[in-house]
Write a protein that holds these residues in place. Structure first.
Motif, short mmCIF file in Angstrom:
data_model
loop_
_atom_site.label_atom_id
_atom_site.label_comp_id
_atom_site.label_asym_id
_atom_site.label_seq_id
_atom_site.Cartn_x
_atom_site.Cartn_y
_atom_site.Cartn_z
N ALA A 1 44.11 28.26 35.88
CA ALA A 1 43.37 27.50 34.76
C ALA A 1 43.54 26.30 34.56
N ASP A 2 42.47 25.43 34.16
CA ASP A 2 42.49 23.92 34.09
C ASP A 2 42.73 23.59 32.70
N LYS A 3 42.99 24.42 31.79
CA LYS A 3 43.37 24.38 30.24
C LYS A 3 44.40 25.40 29.87
N LEU A 4 45.14 24.93 28.94
CA LEU A 4 46.24 25.91 28.58
C LEU A 4 45.83 26.55 27.06
N ALA A 5 46.39 27.52 26.99
CA ALA A 5 46.17 28.52 25.90
C ALA A 5 47.37 29.08 25.53
N TYR A 6 47.76 29.13 24.22
CA TYR A 6 49.08 29.83 23.69
C TYR A 6 48.67 30.71 22.73
N PRO A 7 48.72 32.05 22.92
CA PRO A 7 49.12 32.61 24.02
C PRO A 7 48.13 32.48 25.15
N PRO A 8 48.34 32.72 26.40
CA PRO A 8 47.35 32.92 27.50
C PRO A 8 46.32 33.76 27.21
N ARG A 9 45.06 33.57 27.49
CA ARG A 9 43.92 34.35 27.61
C ARG A 9 43.28 34.35 28.78
N ARG A 10 42.78 35.54 29.45
CA ARG A 10 42.27 35.41 30.68
C ARG A 10 40.89 34.94 30.74
N ALA A 11 40.27 34.47 29.66
CA ALA A 11 39.00 33.51 29.57
C ALA A 11 39.25 32.27 30.10
N VAL A 12 40.47 31.71 30.01
CA VAL A 12 40.70 30.39 30.32
C VAL A 12 41.09 30.07 32.12
N PHE A 13 41.08 31.27 32.55
CA PHE A 13 41.70 31.28 34.22
C PHE A 13 40.08 31.34 34.69
N GLY A 14 39.86 30.42 35.50
CA GLY A 14 38.43 30.26 36.34
C GLY A 14 38.69 30.35 37.39
N SER A 15 39.58 30.47 38.30
CA SER A 15 39.57 30.54 39.68
C SER A 15 40.49 31.41 39.97
N TRP A 16 40.11 32.46 40.75
CA TRP A 16 40.62 33.80 41.17
C TRP A 16 40.89 33.78 42.64
N VAL B 1 45.92 46.27 41.90
CA VAL B 1 45.61 45.18 42.58
C VAL B 1 46.18 43.93 41.86
N TYR B 2 46.84 43.29 42.01
CA TYR B 2 47.34 41.95 41.82
C TYR B 2 46.52 40.90 42.19
N TYR B 3 46.26 39.99 40.93
CA TYR B 3 45.19 38.79 41.29
C TYR B 3 46.09 37.36 40.70
N CYS B 4 45.85 36.64 41.60
CA CYS B 4 46.45 35.40 41.19
C CYS B 4 45.21 34.66 40.40
N ALA B 5 45.33 33.62 39.47
CA ALA B 5 44.45 33.00 38.78
C ALA B 5 45.00 31.69 38.41
N PRO C 1 42.86 51.17 38.85
CA PRO C 1 41.49 51.96 39.00
C PRO C 1 40.93 52.36 37.62
N GLY C 2 39.94 52.05 37.32
CA GLY C 2 39.47 52.54 35.86
C GLY C 2 40.00 51.74 34.69
N LYS C 3 40.70 50.69 34.98
CA LYS C 3 41.38 49.99 33.83
C LYS C 3 40.88 48.70 33.70
N GLU C 4 41.10 47.54 32.60
CA GLU C 4 40.87 46.56 32.40
C GLU C 4 42.08 45.43 33.45
N ARG C 5 41.28 44.38 33.65
CA ARG C 5 42.47 43.56 34.32
C ARG C 5 43.06 42.86 33.39
N ASP C 6 44.36 43.09 33.28
CA ASP C 6 45.29 42.60 32.29
C ASP C 6 46.17 41.45 32.76
N ILE C 7 46.64 40.73 31.94
CA ILE C 7 47.77 39.54 32.25
C ILE C 7 48.88 40.33 32.41
#
Length: 124
Positions: free
Chosen positions: A99-114, A93-97, A41-47
């Protein structure tokens, strides 16, 4: 489109364990990586952790290294998050996501399905 359904959240005492599952359906052939994120609550969604679809690369947030393990079962199109030695600060709250592309290191922006998320509560 990829659909994701999480399960396995719940209430656990500090020091306990939970295993989250995430089942993917739909265009699963397009998945390059999957990951778990969390949002308190009140925080960003983090990897929390990510894994590429071959399983050859995994990434963990520093806060969960040595306690959480991400694995995948491609035959079942399912990704798991084994969480051990849970702490009150892991509650979120834990979310599964996916991505259709890879990023090293991973970035939230590449995860398009939640997924819809599953609640993890840790009592002290």
């Amino acid at each position: 489109q990829v659909q994701l359904v999480e399960s396995g959240g719940g209430l656990v005492q500090a020091g306990g364990s939970l295993r989250l599952s995430c089942a993917a359906s739909g265009r699963t052939f397009s998945i390059a990586a999957m990951g778990w994120f969390r949002q308190a609550p009140g925080k960003e969604r983090d990897i929390v952790a990510t894994i590429n679809w071959s399983g050859s690369y995994t990434y963990y947030a520093d806060s969960v290294k040595g306690r959480f393990t991400i694995t995948r079962d491609n035959a079942k199109n399912t990704v798991y998050l084994q969480m051990n030695d849970l702490k009150p600060e892991d509650a979120a709250v834990y979310y599964c996501a996916a991505a259709d592309k890879l990023a090293y290191p991973p970035r939230r922006a590449v995860f398009g399905s939640w997924g819809q998320g599953t609640q993890v509560t840790v009592s002290s």
